[in-house]
Design an enzyme around this catalytic site. Structure first.
Site, PDB file in Angstrom:
ATOM      1  N   LYS A  34      39.639 -64.608  32.145  1.00 32.40           N
ATOM      2  CA  LYS A  34      38.281 -63.788  32.144  1.00 32.40           C
ATOM      3  C   LYS A  34      38.829 -62.564  33.021  1.00 32.40           C
ATOM      4  O   LYS A  34      38.418 -61.674  32.909  1.00 32.40           O
ATOM      5  CB  LYS A  34      37.152 -64.400  32.465  1.00 32.40           C
ATOM      6  CG  LYS A  34      36.750 -65.524  31.112  1.00 32.40           C
ATOM      7  CD  LYS A  34      36.264 -64.310  30.114  1.00 32.40           C
ATOM      8  CE  LYS A  34      35.471 -65.212  28.993  1.00 32.40           C
ATOM      9  NZ  LYS A  34      35.143 -64.563  27.787  1.00 32.40           N
ATOM     10  N   TYR A  75      36.895 -74.868  35.312  1.00 32.86           N
ATOM     11  CA  TYR A  75      36.850 -73.792  34.832  1.00 32.86           C
ATOM     12  C   TYR A  75      38.259 -72.594  34.938  1.00 32.86           C
ATOM     13  O   TYR A  75      38.205 -71.552  34.807  1.00 32.86           O
ATOM     14  CB  TYR A  75      35.402 -72.806  35.269  1.00 32.86           C
ATOM     15  CG  TYR A  75      35.296 -71.694  34.349  1.00 32.86           C
ATOM     16  CD1 TYR A  75      34.523 -72.062  33.177  1.00 32.86           C
ATOM     17  CD2 TYR A  75      35.244 -70.625  34.734  1.00 32.86           C
ATOM     18  CE1 TYR A  75      33.797 -71.023  32.339  1.00 32.86           C
ATOM     19  CE2 TYR A  75      34.689 -69.479  33.866  1.00 32.86           C
ATOM     20  CZ  TYR A  75      34.027 -69.674  32.754  1.00 32.86           C
ATOM     21  OH  TYR A  75      33.721 -68.673  31.990  1.00 32.86           O
TER      22      TYR A  75
HETATM   23  N1  LIG Z   1      27.622 -69.430  27.767  1.00 34.23           N
HETATM   24  C1  LIG Z   1      27.771 -69.098  29.090  1.00 34.23           C
HETATM   25  O1  LIG Z   1      27.359 -69.594  29.978  1.00 34.23           O
HETATM   26  C2  LIG Z   1      28.582 -67.931  29.282  1.00 34.23           C
HETATM   27  C3  LIG Z   1      28.511 -67.432  30.480  1.00 34.23           C
HETATM   28  C4  LIG Z   1      29.298 -66.242  30.640  1.00 34.23           C
HETATM   29  C5  LIG Z   1      30.064 -65.599  29.696  1.00 34.23           C
HETATM   30  N2  LIG Z   1      30.286 -66.227  28.275  1.00 34.23           N
HETATM   31  C6  LIG Z   1      31.014 -65.738  27.510  1.00 34.23           C
HETATM   32  O2  LIG Z   1      30.326 -65.384  26.259  1.00 34.23           O
HETATM   33  C7  LIG Z   1      31.133 -65.542  25.192  1.00 34.23           C
HETATM   34  C8  LIG Z   1      30.258 -66.550  24.295  1.00 34.23           C
HETATM   35  O3  LIG Z   1      30.248 -67.870  24.910  1.00 34.23           O
HETATM   36  P1  LIG Z   1      29.409 -68.873  24.147  1.00 34.23           P
HETATM   37  O4  LIG Z   1      29.096 -69.973  25.189  1.00 34.23           O
HETATM   38  O5  LIG Z   1      28.434 -68.466  23.264  1.00 34.23           O
HETATM   39  O6  LIG Z   1      30.441 -69.647  23.177  1.00 34.23           O
HETATM   40  P2  LIG Z   1      30.368 -70.572  22.026  1.00 34.23           P
HETATM   41  O7  LIG Z   1      28.911 -70.971  22.090  1.00 34.23           O
HETATM   42  O8  LIG Z   1      31.573 -71.723  22.165  1.00 34.23           O
HETATM   43  O9  LIG Z   1      30.763 -69.849  20.817  1.00 34.23           O
HETATM   44  C9  LIG Z   1      32.139 -69.249  20.733  1.00 34.23           C
HETATM   45  C10 LIG Z   1      32.200 -68.458  19.372  1.00 34.23           C
HETATM   46  O10 LIG Z   1      33.559 -68.048  19.220  1.00 34.23           O
HETATM   47  C11 LIG Z   1      34.283 -68.127  18.277  1.00 34.23           C
HETATM   48  N3  LIG Z   1      35.535 -68.344  18.398  1.00 34.23           N
HETATM   49  C12 LIG Z   1      36.262 -69.253  19.139  1.00 34.23           C
HETATM   50  N4  LIG Z   1      37.619 -69.022  19.085  1.00 34.23           N
HETATM   51  C13 LIG Z   1      37.743 -68.156  18.129  1.00 34.23           C
HETATM   52  C14 LIG Z   1      38.913 -67.454  17.835  1.00 34.23           C
HETATM   53  N5  LIG Z   1      40.094 -67.864  18.053  1.00 34.23           N
HETATM   54  N6  LIG Z   1      38.719 -66.583  16.946  1.00 34.23           N
HETATM   55  C15 LIG Z   1      37.474 -65.990  16.266  1.00 34.23           C
HETATM   56  N7  LIG Z   1      36.396 -66.591  16.973  1.00 34.23           N
HETATM   57  C16 LIG Z   1      36.560 -67.799  17.723  1.00 34.23           C
HETATM   58  C17 LIG Z   1      33.343 -69.307  17.788  1.00 34.23           C
HETATM   59  O11 LIG Z   1      33.840 -69.540  16.175  1.00 34.23           O
HETATM   60  P3  LIG Z   1      33.428 -70.810  15.687  1.00 34.23           P
HETATM   61  O12 LIG Z   1      31.997 -71.157  15.498  1.00 34.23           O
HETATM   62  O13 LIG Z   1      33.913 -70.462  14.168  1.00 34.23           O
HETATM   63  O14 LIG Z   1      34.171 -71.888  16.176  1.00 34.23           O
HETATM   64  C18 LIG Z   1      31.995 -69.063  18.345  1.00 34.23           C
HETATM   65  O15 LIG Z   1      31.438 -68.491  17.440  1.00 34.23           O
HETATM   66  C19 LIG Z   1      32.515 -66.073  25.663  1.00 34.23           C
HETATM   67  O16 LIG Z   1      33.277 -65.013  25.773  1.00 34.23           O
HETATM   68  C20 LIG Z   1      32.226 -66.490  26.991  1.00 34.23           C
HETATM   69  O17 LIG Z   1      33.360 -66.862  27.982  1.00 34.23           O
HETATM   70  C21 LIG Z   1      29.474 -67.506  28.431  1.00 34.23           C
END
Ligand SMILES: NC(=O)c1ccc[n+]([C@@H]2O[C@H](COP(=O)([O-])OP(=O)(O)OC[C@H]3O[C@@H](n4cnc5c(N)ncnc54)[C@H](OP(=O)(O)O)[C@@H]3O)[C@@H](O)[C@H]2O)c1
Length: 254
Positions: free
Chosen positions: A161, A154
């Site tokens: 981040k 990570y």
């Molecule tokens: N999941 C976790 O455990 C977790 C924990 C802590 C923090 N977070 C944070 O929460 C956020 C969302 O995480 P997630 O797990 O829901 O991610 P995810 O399921 O991978 O979804 C990512 C989203 O970001 C979009 N995206 C990616 N690259 C992009 C770009 N260049 N321009 C515009 N949109 C873009 C994707 O769009 P497309 O669908 O079009 O690709 C998708 O809608 C992130 O910031 C992540 O770091 C997640």
């Protein structure tokens, strides 16, 4: 009861996962919502249909948040079509899970552009609308424990981040006196498309129950969205440049 009727929110990366949950939660609270995605057009349309069925105004915009021109076009679309922007949720992120030793310049640039530089592009373009919001403009940035803890595979995302969280605090300093709040939501592990690809994901998901203090209840995208909703509302007007951790308590103990 939080009522966002009359507000307009833009949620980056809201076609899937946590961003999607945030878009839906803000719409449930009354906001009109702009969905942003980069590749998942069908998923974005599905979210838009769900939000439209609530009677809200909704639009989908394809924009790569790491590209300044895309961001400028997206913000111009919001200005032209909605005439205002009250809430910006910076959620979109990328990076891939790999050891730092296997990280190339291309990987680094992609993560830094999408996860970090995007906040500069977004706020340069959107600050004038956020500053003239009715009430305070709200910016909520999604971050993770990787900002200050070391997690396997990570390093690149965690490093990005950490930079993002520092940028958010500095944006708070620059925009605070101009009527805008900038805060961070730091989420624990949520099962989404991206975390399902983490090496060892099954073991990590299985181990969550022993880390949190919530029994069998696992952190869901909707729990994160509830924190975003609070920071997007007037209830948090006096919260500035802060990080709200939502993880069921898993990060406060070994
Ligand atoms: N999941 C976790 O455990 C977790 C924990 C802590 C923090 N977070 C944070 O929460 C956020 C969302 O995480 P997630 O797990 O829901 O991610 P995810 O399921 O991978 O979804 C990512 C989203 O970001 C979009 N995206 C990616 N690259 C992009 C770009 N260049 N321009 C515009 N949109 C873009 C994707 O769009 P497309 O669908 O079009 O690709 C998708 O809608 C992130 O910031 C992540 O770091 C997640």
């Amino acid at each position: 009861m939080i009522d966002l009727t009359g507000k307009v929110a833009l949620v980056t990366g809201s076609s899937r996962g946590i961003g999607r949950a945030c878009a839906v939660r803000l719409a449930e609270a009354g906001a009109d919502v702009v969905i942003n995605y980069v590749t998942s057009s069908r998923e974005a349309e599905n979210v838009a249909e769900e939000i439209a069925a609530m009677g809200r105004r909704v639009a989908c915009v394809r924009a790569d948040v790491g590209q300044e021109e895309d961001v400028e076009d997206m913000v111009a679309f919001v200005r032209d079509q909605f005439g205002q922007l009250d809430i910006l949720v910076h959620n979109a992120a990328t990076g891939g899970f790999r050891p730092l030793a296997a990280t190339s310049q291309r990987h680094f640039d992609a993560a830094m552009h999408t996860n970090v530089l995007s906040l500069v592009h977004l706020l340069k373009a959107a600050a004038p609308m956020l500053e003239s919001a009715d009430g305070r403009g709200k910016v909520v940035v999604l971050s993770s424990h990787g900002t200050h803890m070391a997690l396997p595979m990570y390093g690149l995302i965690g490093g990005s981040k950490a930079a993002l969280a520092a940028l958010a605090r500095h944006w708070a300093l620059e925009l605070g006196d101009r009527g805008v709040n900038v805060n961070v939501v730091e989420a624990g592990l949520v099962e989404t498309d991206s975390t399902r690809r983490l090496p060892g994901a099954a073991e990590m998901f299985a181990g969550r129950a022993s880390k949190t203090m919530m029994g069998e209840r696992m952190l869901e995208a909707t729990d994160v969205a509830d924190c975003v909703l609070f920071l997007a509302s007037s209830l948090s007007d006096l919260v500035q440049g802060q990080t709200l951790v939502v993880d069921g308590g898993s990060a406060i103990h070994i």
